[in-house]
Scaffold this motif. Sequence first.
Motif, PDB file in Angstrom:
ATOM      1  N   MET A   1       0.825  -1.174   0.000  1.00 43.77           N
ATOM      2  CA  MET A   1       0.000   0.000   0.000  1.00 43.77           C
ATOM      3  C   MET A   1       0.873   1.242   0.000  1.00 43.77           C
ATOM      4  SD  MET A   1      -3.193  -0.650   2.409  1.00 43.77           S
ATOM      5  CE  MET A   1      -4.377  -1.831   1.889  1.00 43.77           C
ATOM      6  N   LYS A   2       0.327   2.268  -0.581  1.00 46.38           N
ATOM      7  CA  LYS A   2       1.037   3.538  -0.575  1.00 46.38           C
ATOM      8  C   LYS A   2       0.575   4.333   0.642  1.00 46.38           C
ATOM      9  CE  LYS A   2      -0.159   4.740  -4.735  1.00 46.38           C
ATOM     10  NZ  LYS A   2      -0.273   5.459  -5.993  1.00 46.38           N
ATOM     11  N   HIS A   3       1.503   4.645   1.517  1.00 48.72           N
ATOM     12  CA  HIS A   3       1.197   5.401   2.725  1.00 48.72           C
ATOM     13  C   HIS A   3       1.673   6.836   2.547  1.00 48.72           C
ATOM     14  CE1 HIS A   3       1.036   1.276   4.235  1.00 48.72           C
ATOM     15  NE2 HIS A   3       0.196   1.742   5.135  1.00 48.72           N
ATOM     16  N   LEU A  12       4.201   8.399   4.956  1.00 51.26           N
ATOM     17  CA  LEU A  12       3.725   8.157   6.313  1.00 51.26           C
ATOM     18  C   LEU A  12       3.850   6.692   6.705  1.00 51.26           C
ATOM     19  CD1 LEU A  12       0.446  10.271   6.148  1.00 51.26           C
ATOM     20  CD2 LEU A  12       2.660  10.969   7.038  1.00 51.26           C
ATOM     21  N   GLY A  13       4.634   5.918   5.973  1.00 55.54           N
ATOM     22  CA  GLY A  13       4.733   4.480   6.192  1.00 55.54           C
ATOM     23  C   GLY A  13       5.128   4.098   7.592  1.00 55.54           C
ATOM     24  N   TRP A  14       6.205   4.631   8.125  1.00 60.14           N
ATOM     25  CA  TRP A  14       6.691   4.277   9.455  1.00 60.14           C
ATOM     26  C   TRP A  14       6.646   5.476  10.395  1.00 60.14           C
ATOM     27  CZ3 TRP A  14       7.098  -0.611  10.718  1.00 60.14           C
ATOM     28  CH2 TRP A  14       7.256  -1.551   9.712  1.00 60.14           C
ATOM     29  N   ARG A  15       5.835   6.464  10.082  1.00 62.54           N
ATOM     30  CA  ARG A  15       5.727   7.645  10.929  1.00 62.54           C
ATOM     31  C   ARG A  15       4.460   7.568  11.766  1.00 62.54           C
ATOM     32  NH1 ARG A  15       7.010  13.024   7.847  1.00 62.54           N
ATOM     33  NH2 ARG A  15       6.989  13.734   9.996  1.00 62.54           N
ATOM     34  N   LEU A  16       4.512   8.192  12.927  1.00 59.38           N
ATOM     35  CA  LEU A  16       3.362   8.216  13.820  1.00 59.38           C
ATOM     36  C   LEU A  16       2.360   9.246  13.322  1.00 59.38           C
ATOM     37  CD1 LEU A  16       2.007   7.301  16.444  1.00 59.38           C
ATOM     38  CD2 LEU A  16       3.262   9.108  17.608  1.00 59.38           C
ATOM     39  N   VAL A  17       1.189   8.779  12.943  1.00 56.35           N
ATOM     40  CA  VAL A  17       0.127   9.670  12.504  1.00 56.35           C
ATOM     41  C   VAL A  17      -0.637  10.088  13.756  1.00 56.35           C
ATOM     42  CG1 VAL A  17      -1.953   9.884  11.108  1.00 56.35           C
ATOM     43  CG2 VAL A  17      -0.027   8.563  10.269  1.00 56.35           C
ATOM     44  N   LEU A  44      -6.819  13.422   7.843  1.00 56.81           N
ATOM     45  CA  LEU A  44      -6.766  12.193   7.057  1.00 56.81           C
ATOM     46  C   LEU A  44      -7.907  11.262   7.433  1.00 56.81           C
ATOM     47  CD1 LEU A  44      -2.975  11.400   7.461  1.00 56.81           C
ATOM     48  CD2 LEU A  44      -4.055  12.503   5.523  1.00 56.81           C
ATOM     49  N   ALA A  45      -8.313  10.457   6.495  1.00 57.77           N
ATOM     50  CA  ALA A  45      -9.264   9.367   6.738  1.00 57.77           C
ATOM     51  C   ALA A  45      -8.631   8.087   6.208  1.00 57.77           C
ATOM     52  CB  ALA A  45     -10.586   9.636   6.035  1.00 57.77           C
ATOM     53  N   THR A  46      -8.848   6.989   6.904  1.00 55.77           N
ATOM     54  CA  THR A  46      -8.291   5.710   6.481  1.00 55.77           C
ATOM     55  C   THR A  46      -9.110   5.160   5.331  1.00 55.77           C
ATOM     56  OG1 THR A  46      -7.595   5.304   8.741  1.00 55.77           O
ATOM     57  CG2 THR A  46      -7.576   3.441   7.267  1.00 55.77           C
ATOM     58  N   ASN A  47      -8.432   4.753   4.273  1.00 57.28           N
ATOM     59  CA  ASN A  47      -9.068   4.229   3.074  1.00 57.28           C
ATOM     60  C   ASN A  47      -8.892   2.712   3.073  1.00 57.28           C
ATOM     61  OD1 ASN A  47     -10.339   4.215   0.639  1.00 57.28           O
ATOM     62  ND2 ASN A  47      -8.587   4.913  -0.537  1.00 57.28           N
ATOM     63  N   ILE A  48      -9.872   2.000   3.609  1.00 53.35           N
ATOM     64  CA  ILE A  48      -9.777   0.546   3.759  1.00 53.35           C
ATOM     65  C   ILE A  48     -10.354  -0.124   2.523  1.00 53.35           C
ATOM     66  CG2 ILE A  48     -10.533  -1.427   5.126  1.00 53.35           C
ATOM     67  CD1 ILE A  48     -10.546   0.409   7.543  1.00 53.35           C
ATOM     68  N   TRP A 106      -2.861   0.724  -3.855  1.00 54.77           N
ATOM     69  CA  TRP A 106      -3.955   1.300  -3.093  1.00 54.77           C
ATOM     70  C   TRP A 106      -3.435   2.381  -2.157  1.00 54.77           C
ATOM     71  CZ3 TRP A 106      -8.986   0.936  -3.776  1.00 54.77           C
ATOM     72  CH2 TRP A 106      -9.841   1.346  -2.768  1.00 54.77           C
ATOM     73  N   GLN A 107      -4.097   3.518  -2.140  1.00 57.54           N
ATOM     74  CA  GLN A 107      -3.716   4.629  -1.271  1.00 57.54           C
ATOM     75  C   GLN A 107      -4.356   4.410   0.097  1.00 57.54           C
ATOM     76  OE1 GLN A 107      -1.653   7.118  -2.209  1.00 57.54           O
ATOM     77  NE2 GLN A 107      -1.742   7.993  -0.177  1.00 57.54           N
TER      78      GLN A 107
END
Length: 115
Positions: A1-3, A12-17, A44-48, A106-107
């Motif tokens: 997934m693209k973070h 934002l892959g390994w960063r604290l959101v 931000l909203a999580t795109n599941i 997927w974003q």
Amino acid sequence: MKHDCPYCGAALGWRLVTSKPLPGERKILPQRAVPVCPACKGALATNIHWSEGVLGCAAALLAFLVQQLLSRAVQPGAGFFALTGAVVTTMVALMVFFHFHYWRHWQRYKPYVSP
């Protein structure tokens, strides 16, 4: 997934959101909060993806079968092990398929839209 952040493109892959409370909520322990980008503070909203729910159900079935085996609620026979093996094989095949077909592009995050 693209973070990536949909606003600034920060990884934002390994960063604290972090999160911030919604308008009208208290600052400490709010009832409702929204995740924000640590770089630009955009909401931000999580795109599941729907396939994550499918694999979650398969993982729940596998956990139930393992729990039944460990609690000795069933006498493990050839059929029980065949069913557990089929569930594990199906989960691995679905994870590989979904990764290369859907999840790789997927974003994960999308812009937050207030209700």
